[in-house]
Structures are given as structure tokens and as C-alpha cells.
Motif scaffolding. Sequence first.
Motif, short mmCIF file in Angstrom:
data_model
loop_
_atom_site.label_atom_id
_atom_site.label_comp_id
_atom_site.label_asym_id
_atom_site.label_seq_id
_atom_site.Cartn_x
_atom_site.Cartn_y
_atom_site.Cartn_z
N SER A 217 0.81 -1.23 0.00
CA SER A 217 0.00 0.00 0.00
C SER A 217 0.84 1.28 0.00
CB SER A 217 -0.94 0.02 1.21
OG SER A 217 -0.19 -0.09 2.42
N ASP A 218 2.15 1.15 0.19
CA ASP A 218 3.01 2.34 0.17
C ASP A 218 3.41 2.73 -1.25
OD1 ASP A 218 4.46 0.00 -0.02
OD2 ASP A 218 6.20 0.77 1.06
N VAL A 219 2.93 1.95 -2.25
CA VAL A 219 3.18 2.26 -3.66
C VAL A 219 1.85 2.59 -4.32
CG1 VAL A 219 4.05 1.36 -5.86
CG2 VAL A 219 5.18 0.72 -3.71
N LYS A 220 1.86 3.54 -5.27
CA LYS A 220 0.62 3.92 -5.95
C LYS A 220 0.86 4.09 -7.45
CE LYS A 220 1.22 8.94 -5.40
NZ LYS A 220 0.62 10.20 -4.90
N MET A 221 -0.22 3.97 -8.23
CA MET A 221 -0.17 4.28 -9.66
C MET A 221 -0.59 5.73 -9.85
SD MET A 221 -1.60 1.02 -11.86
CE MET A 221 -3.00 0.66 -10.82
N VAL A 222 0.01 6.38 -10.86
CA VAL A 222 -0.37 7.76 -11.15
C VAL A 222 -0.76 7.88 -12.62
CG1 VAL A 222 1.03 8.80 -9.33
CG2 VAL A 222 2.07 8.36 -11.55
N GLY A 223 -1.72 8.76 -12.88
CA GLY A 223 -2.17 8.97 -14.25
C GLY A 223 -2.90 7.76 -14.81
N LYS A 224 -3.09 7.78 -16.12
CA LYS A 224 -3.76 6.68 -16.82
C LYS A 224 -2.73 5.86 -17.60
CE LYS A 224 -8.05 9.32 -17.46
NZ LYS A 224 -9.01 9.86 -18.47
N PRO A 225 -3.10 4.63 -18.01
CA PRO A 225 -2.19 3.86 -18.87
C PRO A 225 -1.84 4.68 -20.11
CG PRO A 225 -3.99 2.48 -18.12
CD PRO A 225 -4.34 3.88 -17.70
N PHE A 226 -0.56 4.74 -20.45
CA PHE A 226 -0.16 5.55 -21.60
C PHE A 226 0.09 4.71 -22.86
CE2 PHE A 226 3.66 4.73 -19.10
CZ PHE A 226 4.58 4.31 -20.04
N THR A 227 -0.24 3.44 -22.80
CA THR A 227 -0.20 2.58 -23.98
C THR A 227 -1.40 1.63 -23.96
OG1 THR A 227 1.06 0.81 -22.92
CG2 THR A 227 2.33 2.56 -24.02
N GLU A 228 -1.71 1.09 -25.13
CA GLU A 228 -2.70 -0.01 -25.23
C GLU A 228 -1.93 -1.20 -25.74
OE1 GLU A 228 -6.44 -0.21 -26.17
OE2 GLU A 228 -7.02 1.60 -25.11
#
Length: 268
Positions: A217-228
Motif C-alpha cells: 500500500s506504500d506504492v501507488k499508480m499515477v495517471g492513466k495507462p499511456f499505452t494499449e
Amino acid sequence: MSRGVKLFLVALLGLALVVGVVGCSGGEQEKANTKEETMTTFDKIKEKGKIVIGSDASYKPFEYHNAEGEIVGFDVDFLNAIGKELGIEVEFVDTAFDGIIPGLNANKYDIAVSAMTITEKREKAVDFTEPYFNAGQVIAVMEGTNDIKTTKDLKGKVVAVQLGTTGDLKATKDIEGIKEVKRYEKITQAFIELKNGRADAVVNDLPVTAAYIMENSDVKMVGKPFTEEQYGIATREEDNELEKALNDAIAKLKENGTYDEIHNKWFK
């Protein structure tokens, strides 16, 4: 008839018998060799009743070692379902990700399955089945990090990736201004570098990153996926019959609901 002539005739007969036996066994061996040469990979798989799969078992939740040392994960369940559909057993061989395609082309296993994105570069070396999983690249940072939200914010930063993955490719060639790209054999090593402060961010596939964050839980994702991106099963270029059989099995598993059951087990 003299004794010497008799001995000569006996020896000659013995030699003829030996030559005959060798000739027969040589002929049988030649037939066996010819059969082996004409058999396709799929023929050989069906004959032995087992398909051998190259995979890097360090990519949770797709393939990883559980507490008992067994290789488990989404890909494992999915390929076991394919094996059941084809009436064959499944065996996974753990191998480093950057050596998977060379190993496949060196006949170390029959196919390669390892959350592998279908790319133009890889398609020059192997063929792929129809896509079986849609994934994209995301950025992961430590909780409390507020200056990184998109790829543009990676300018001047140190980014950790798994060697040979799409994340490695994107960070190296497509994202401008990165100070340093650190490459590791296992994605878990990249996240350890992030936690230890030796990397500012990790670039990696969304589902694997999401699974890691669920336990960290000390790691997070930021923004949206930048590839498909689409994952596929890799086969050797000449193994068209095997590729078709795999595609037919994938289609059937999606139609009968088995694929959804496996997906929901690992991602919901």
C-alpha cells in the motif's frame, strides 16, 4: 567339399545374416527418422500428450512461485484450461524473460507464455496467437510522491523496469528526458529499488502493477495507462498448425465462459 571351403561358406552365410539384420534395423531407423522429420510440433505434442511452456515465473499475478514453490497465476490457469481443451498436459519451464524468445526458437519448449506483449519487433522473431489479454503501461511511484503524474514528469528522473519488457522499451526509446533507466531481471527487483529510494518511478504493465500495489500500500499508480497493449502466446513461425489449435481453444474458452471465470479469479 573340402573342410576349408565349408568354413568359408559358413563364414559367408554368417556375414550375409549380419548384413541383413543391420540392413533391416537401418531401414527401420530410417523410417523412424523420416517420421520424426515430417511430424509437426503439434503432432509431437499430441503424441507425447504434453505441451512445454517457457515462462518467467516472477510476474504476479500472471505467473509466479507460491509458498510451496509451485508456479501459479492467471497464465497458468489459462494454459491449463487450454491444455484441457486440447486433451494434453501442461508443463511450465521457468526462464528469464529476456531469454524466452531465443529459448523458444532453440526448441527448449513448445510455446512461450509470460504476459508477453505483441510487438512488431517480437513478431519478426516469432508468431503470436490472437490476443488473450489487454494491458497497458503505467507509472508507479511511492505514496507521497506528488511531482510525477504523467510520462512528461519523468524528465530528469530515474526509472526502474524489467529487462526486455515493453516497459523497458517505452522508457528507453519513447519517453524523453529520463535521467537513467535501471533494468532488472525481475519486476519485483524494480519495485525494491523504488522502495529503497534508488529509483523515482517504475514503468510496468497495469495488471501486474495493480497486483503489486494490492500487497504494498506504500506504492501507488499515477495517471492513466499511456499505452494499449495486447498479450499473446508466442509460437515458432513454422508452427501454423499449433497456432491454429491454440487460437481455436482460446475462442472456445471465451465463448463458454471459462476465460471470464479465470479472469475474475485473478483480477476481481
